[in-house]
Design an enzyme around this catalytic site. Structure first.
Site, PDB file in Angstrom:
ATOM      1  N   LYS A   1      12.326  13.023  -3.625  1.00  0.00           N
ATOM      2  CA  LYS A   1      12.635  11.643  -4.026  1.00  0.00           C
ATOM      3  C   LYS A   1      11.467  11.149  -4.879  1.00  0.00           C
ATOM      4  O   LYS A   1      10.441  10.719  -4.366  1.00  0.00           O
ATOM      5  CB  LYS A   1      12.783  10.779  -2.764  1.00  0.00           C
ATOM      6  CG  LYS A   1      13.660   9.573  -2.880  1.00  0.00           C
ATOM      7  CD  LYS A   1      13.277   8.559  -3.928  1.00  0.00           C
ATOM      8  CE  LYS A   1      12.156   7.619  -3.558  1.00  0.00           C
ATOM      9  NZ  LYS A   1      11.713   6.804  -4.708  1.00  0.00           N
TER      10      LYS A   1
ATOM     11  N   GLU B   1      -0.555  11.114   1.716  1.00  0.00           N
ATOM     12  CA  GLU B   1      -1.657  11.053   0.743  1.00  0.00           C
ATOM     13  C   GLU B   1      -1.626   9.642   0.187  1.00  0.00           C
ATOM     14  O   GLU B   1      -0.730   9.296  -0.581  1.00  0.00           O
ATOM     15  CB  GLU B   1      -1.432  12.052  -0.398  1.00  0.00           C
ATOM     16  CG  GLU B   1      -1.403  13.505   0.010  1.00  0.00           C
ATOM     17  CD  GLU B   1      -2.771  14.055   0.376  1.00  0.00           C
ATOM     18  OE1 GLU B   1      -3.781  13.356   0.186  1.00  0.00           O
ATOM     19  OE2 GLU B   1      -2.815  15.187   0.869  1.00  0.00           O
TER      20      GLU B   1
ATOM     21  N   CYS C   1      -5.452   8.195  -7.602  1.00  0.00           N
ATOM     22  CA  CYS C   1      -5.792   7.824  -6.222  1.00  0.00           C
ATOM     23  C   CYS C   1      -7.242   8.133  -5.893  1.00  0.00           C
ATOM     24  O   CYS C   1      -7.896   7.397  -5.183  1.00  0.00           O
ATOM     25  CB  CYS C   1      -4.856   8.535  -5.262  1.00  0.00           C
ATOM     26  SG  CYS C   1      -4.788  10.294  -5.581  1.00  0.00           S
TER      27      CYS C   1
ATOM     28  N   GLU D   1      -7.851  -1.321  -3.370  1.00  0.00           N
ATOM     29  CA  GLU D   1      -7.520  -0.452  -4.488  1.00  0.00           C
ATOM     30  C   GLU D   1      -6.867  -1.272  -5.606  1.00  0.00           C
ATOM     31  O   GLU D   1      -5.940  -2.030  -5.361  1.00  0.00           O
ATOM     32  CB  GLU D   1      -6.537   0.614  -4.006  1.00  0.00           C
ATOM     33  CG  GLU D   1      -6.160   1.590  -5.076  1.00  0.00           C
ATOM     34  CD  GLU D   1      -5.221   2.670  -4.552  1.00  0.00           C
ATOM     35  OE1 GLU D   1      -4.169   2.327  -3.994  1.00  0.00           O
ATOM     36  OE2 GLU D   1      -5.550   3.853  -4.694  1.00  0.00           O
TER      37      GLU D   1
HETATM   38  P1  NAD Z   1       4.437   3.368  -3.613  1.00  0.00           P
HETATM   39  O1  NAD Z   1       3.889   3.545  -2.253  1.00  0.00           O
HETATM   40  O2  NAD Z   1       4.957   2.055  -3.995  1.00  0.00           O
HETATM   41  O3  NAD Z   1       5.614   4.406  -3.898  1.00  0.00           O
HETATM   42  C1  NAD Z   1       5.484   5.778  -3.686  1.00  0.00           C
HETATM   43  C2  NAD Z   1       6.849   6.374  -3.383  1.00  0.00           C
HETATM   44  O4  NAD Z   1       7.327   5.805  -2.167  1.00  0.00           O
HETATM   45  C3  NAD Z   1       7.919   6.083  -4.429  1.00  0.00           C
HETATM   46  O5  NAD Z   1       8.743   7.212  -4.552  1.00  0.00           O
HETATM   47  C4  NAD Z   1       8.688   4.938  -3.820  1.00  0.00           C
HETATM   48  O6  NAD Z   1      10.013   4.864  -4.264  1.00  0.00           O
HETATM   49  C5  NAD Z   1       8.643   5.301  -2.355  1.00  0.00           C
HETATM   50  N1  NAD Z   1       8.847   4.183  -1.441  1.00  0.00           N
HETATM   51  C6  NAD Z   1       8.714   2.853  -1.687  1.00  0.00           C
HETATM   52  N2  NAD Z   1       9.018   2.143  -0.583  1.00  0.00           N
HETATM   53  C7  NAD Z   1       9.344   3.035   0.375  1.00  0.00           C
HETATM   54  C8  NAD Z   1       9.724   2.917   1.752  1.00  0.00           C
HETATM   55  N3  NAD Z   1       9.829   1.734   2.352  1.00  0.00           N
HETATM   56  N4  NAD Z   1       9.967   4.057   2.442  1.00  0.00           N
HETATM   57  C9  NAD Z   1       9.832   5.263   1.865  1.00  0.00           C
HETATM   58  N5  NAD Z   1       9.489   5.429   0.571  1.00  0.00           N
HETATM   59  C10 NAD Z   1       9.238   4.336  -0.160  1.00  0.00           C
HETATM   60  O7  NAD Z   1       3.258   3.870  -4.531  1.00  0.00           O
HETATM   61  P2  NAD Z   1       3.216   3.887  -6.095  1.00  0.00           P
HETATM   62  O8  NAD Z   1       3.044   2.490  -6.538  1.00  0.00           O
HETATM   63  O9  NAD Z   1       4.348   4.690  -6.641  1.00  0.00           O
HETATM   64  O10 NAD Z   1       1.871   4.744  -6.334  1.00  0.00           O
HETATM   65  C11 NAD Z   1       0.634   4.175  -6.301  1.00  0.00           C
HETATM   66  C12 NAD Z   1      -0.046   4.386  -4.970  1.00  0.00           C
HETATM   67  O11 NAD Z   1      -0.040   5.771  -4.628  1.00  0.00           O
HETATM   68  C13 NAD Z   1      -1.502   4.024  -4.986  1.00  0.00           C
HETATM   69  O12 NAD Z   1      -1.807   3.281  -3.834  1.00  0.00           O
HETATM   70  C14 NAD Z   1      -2.239   5.338  -4.976  1.00  0.00           C
HETATM   71  O13 NAD Z   1      -3.508   5.348  -4.451  1.00  0.00           O
HETATM   72  C15 NAD Z   1      -1.335   6.179  -4.207  1.00  0.00           C
HETATM   73  N6  NAD Z   1      -1.547   7.590  -4.554  1.00  0.00           N
HETATM   74  C16 NAD Z   1      -2.169   8.399  -3.668  1.00  0.00           C
HETATM   75  C17 NAD Z   1      -2.402   9.730  -3.981  1.00  0.00           C
HETATM   76  C18 NAD Z   1      -3.071  10.660  -3.025  1.00  0.00           C
HETATM   77  O14 NAD Z   1      -2.948  11.856  -3.202  1.00  0.00           O
HETATM   78  N7  NAD Z   1      -3.749  10.196  -2.029  1.00  0.00           N
HETATM   79  C19 NAD Z   1      -1.976  10.222  -5.196  1.00  0.00           C
HETATM   80  C20 NAD Z   1      -1.339   9.360  -6.088  1.00  0.00           C
HETATM   81  C21 NAD Z   1      -1.117   8.046  -5.738  1.00  0.00           C
END
Ligand code: NAD
Length: 472
Positions: free
Chosen positions: A170, A245, A282, A375
């Protein structure tokens, strides 16, 4: 304009039950560049059922065949590297060179490592008179973010398939096109039917349904800490394994024994990493922690480094309007709370076209300020000052996160000693090491579990003790 209106289940491109169509916006221009028809909760059931059938009743997919498929996948992606890079540039704004080198290059390196690790991996080991067998955990839901669309997906999909787990992928709402290319490449690479399903759609609908689903054995998630929490809650009902992550507020600590040249190099490296991918990384080092007496030097060097990041040239836009507003909000609050603006415009006007925002360097940032703890996920670096190694460690650890860190010092033993005291999943000493065999993941609220190499493979394995009859 590109249109995608199928989802991938059981090795077929099928019509989704979901009817909503989402317009995707190119963050470089603010214009719609594609439409995608989204899956819904019924499609989650269909996709999970497909994966479940493979996990429970599918023909075995032997390790040697999995290694061959992962290597073929590497080749198929390499052949289409320009297409992947252009797609990611349109989906989330990466400049062309960065898209090619990092957005495509990094996942290829990770995938090659995954195949190597699988090839040499001993799934069974003797322990006393028992056999310890490592077995695939079962159906994996992989939920990924938009910042490194191919890398985040492949880190999960590659390792899960290596482990022998069918996957339901997803991708983030705004970057599904890269995931389509990945699934096409996987089909061409010989990944058998049912091993990789694709569901584009909303996290609140699909992500949550996957996390709750009784036939999903594990959720592997990369994204924000807030959503990570929600996934843990959703997964709790079925006690499924959850790998997370999450976010970071990573420090780069410069010790007080660096000479001028090494200090300058350390600042440039750190700020460069903080601004990479427009700060939407991240692990980015978004806090520069320098000795108090070198604050002025740090300000000058950090500003000079930031100036070299030019929006629309080597600095891409923020990935979406929502992201632009978020970053602007963080900047306004930082100024309100007393951070010094040492470079850039902390109150930018919304550009007429696209979501560009120039780099900002803030000084005199303390852990009490939100900008010192939260962040931002934008091109913003915060400078903090320390009064010696103990104070530097205190500052480095003064957030709820613990994903990545840097330590720079002239005396390597001392720098290593400081690295050991930082509560973070990765600490780089005197430079950035790209070892993809080394595990990656978070301490504290940066997550649970590890990706890459052997550790990443083992995330997707269960451990079984097979005990012989008692002796005598
Ligand atoms: P997000 O958490 O909004 O979304 C990530 C994914 O989760 C998307 O596919 C989204 O559709 C899905 N999602 C949203 N709501 C959900 C729910 N209630 N249940 C299950 N899935 C859901 O994050 P983003 O805005 O896409 O990405 C940015 C964030 O990701 C930042 O906080 C960043 O630090 C983090 N990040 C972490 C890493 C790592 O490896 N630690 C890597 C990249 C990004």
């Amino acid at each position: 304009m590109e249109t995608r209106d199928r989802i991938h289940i059981d090795g077929e491109w099928v019509e989704p039950h979901g009817e909503e169509r989402l317009e995707l916006v190119d963050p470089r221009t603010g214009e719609v560049h594609a439409t995608v028809r989204l899956a819904d909760a019924t499609d989650v059931d269909r996709a999970v059922a497909g994966a479940r059938r493979v996990a429970d009743h599918g023909p075995a997919w032997p390790v040697a065949a999995r290694v061959a498929a992962l290597r073929a996948l590497h080749d198929r992606i390499s052949e289409r590297a320009d297409l992947f890079a252009d797609t990611m540039s349109a989906e989330m704004g990466s400049p062309a060179a960065f898209a090619r080198q990092v957005q495509v290059g990094m996942p290829l390196a990770t995938l090659a490592t995954t195949a190597d690790v699988l090839e040499g991996y001993a799934f069974d080991e003797p322990l006393g008179d028992s056999t310890i067998a490592r077995e695939p955990i079962g159906v994996v839901a992989a939920i990924t973010p938009w910042n490194f669309p191919l890398h985040q997906a492949l880190a999960k999909v590659g390792a899960a398939l290596a482990a022998g787990c069918p996957v339901v992928l997803k991708p983030a709402e705004t970057t599904p096109l890269t995931a389509y290319l990945l699934v096409e490449a996987a089909r061409d690479a010989g990944v058998p039917a049912g091993w990789l399903q694709l569901l584009p759609g909303r996290g609140s609908v699909l992500g949550s349904a996957l996390a709750q689903h009784p036939d999903v054995d594990m959720v592997s998630f990369t994204g924000s800490t807030a959503v990570g929490r929600s996934i843990q809650r959703d997964a709790a009902g079925t006690i499924k394994r959850v790998a997370l992550e999450l976010g970071g507020k990573s420090p780069s600590v410069l010790l007080d024994d660096l000479d001028d040249e090494a200090f300058a190099r350390a600042v440039r490296t750190s700020v460069g990493f903080g601004l990479m991918n427009t700060g939407q990384t991240c692990a980015a080092w978004t806090r520069l922690v320098v000795p108090e007496e070198r604050y002025d030097d740090a300000v000058a060097l950090a500003s000079e480094t930031a100036r070299a990041f030019v929006p629309g040239e080597n600095l891409g836009p923020l990935a979406s309007e929502v992201q632009w507003d978020r970053v602007a909000g963080h900047l306004a609050r930082a100024v309100e709370e007393g951070a010094e603006v040492v470079h850039g415009d902390p109150a930018p006007a919304r550009p007429e076209r696209g979501f560009h925002l120039g780099p900002v360097v803030l000084g005199r940032v303390t852990p009490e300020m939100a900008i010192g703890r939260e962040e931002v996920f934008g091109p913003v670096v915060a400078i903090q000052t320390h009064g010696g190694d103990d104070d530097a460690v205190r500052l480095a650890n003064a957030t709820d996160y613990g994903l990545s860190a840097g330590v720079f010092g002239a005396d390597p033993d001392r720098a290593f000693a400081v690295a050991r005291r930082i509560r973070s999943g990765t600490v780089h000493v005197n430079g950035i090491n790209g070892n993809k065999l080394a595990p990656f993941g978070g301490y504290k609220q940066s997550g649970l579990g590890r990706e890459y190499g052997r550790f990443g493979l083992e995330e997707f394995l269960e451990i079984k003790s097979i005990q012989p009859p008692p002796r005598g």
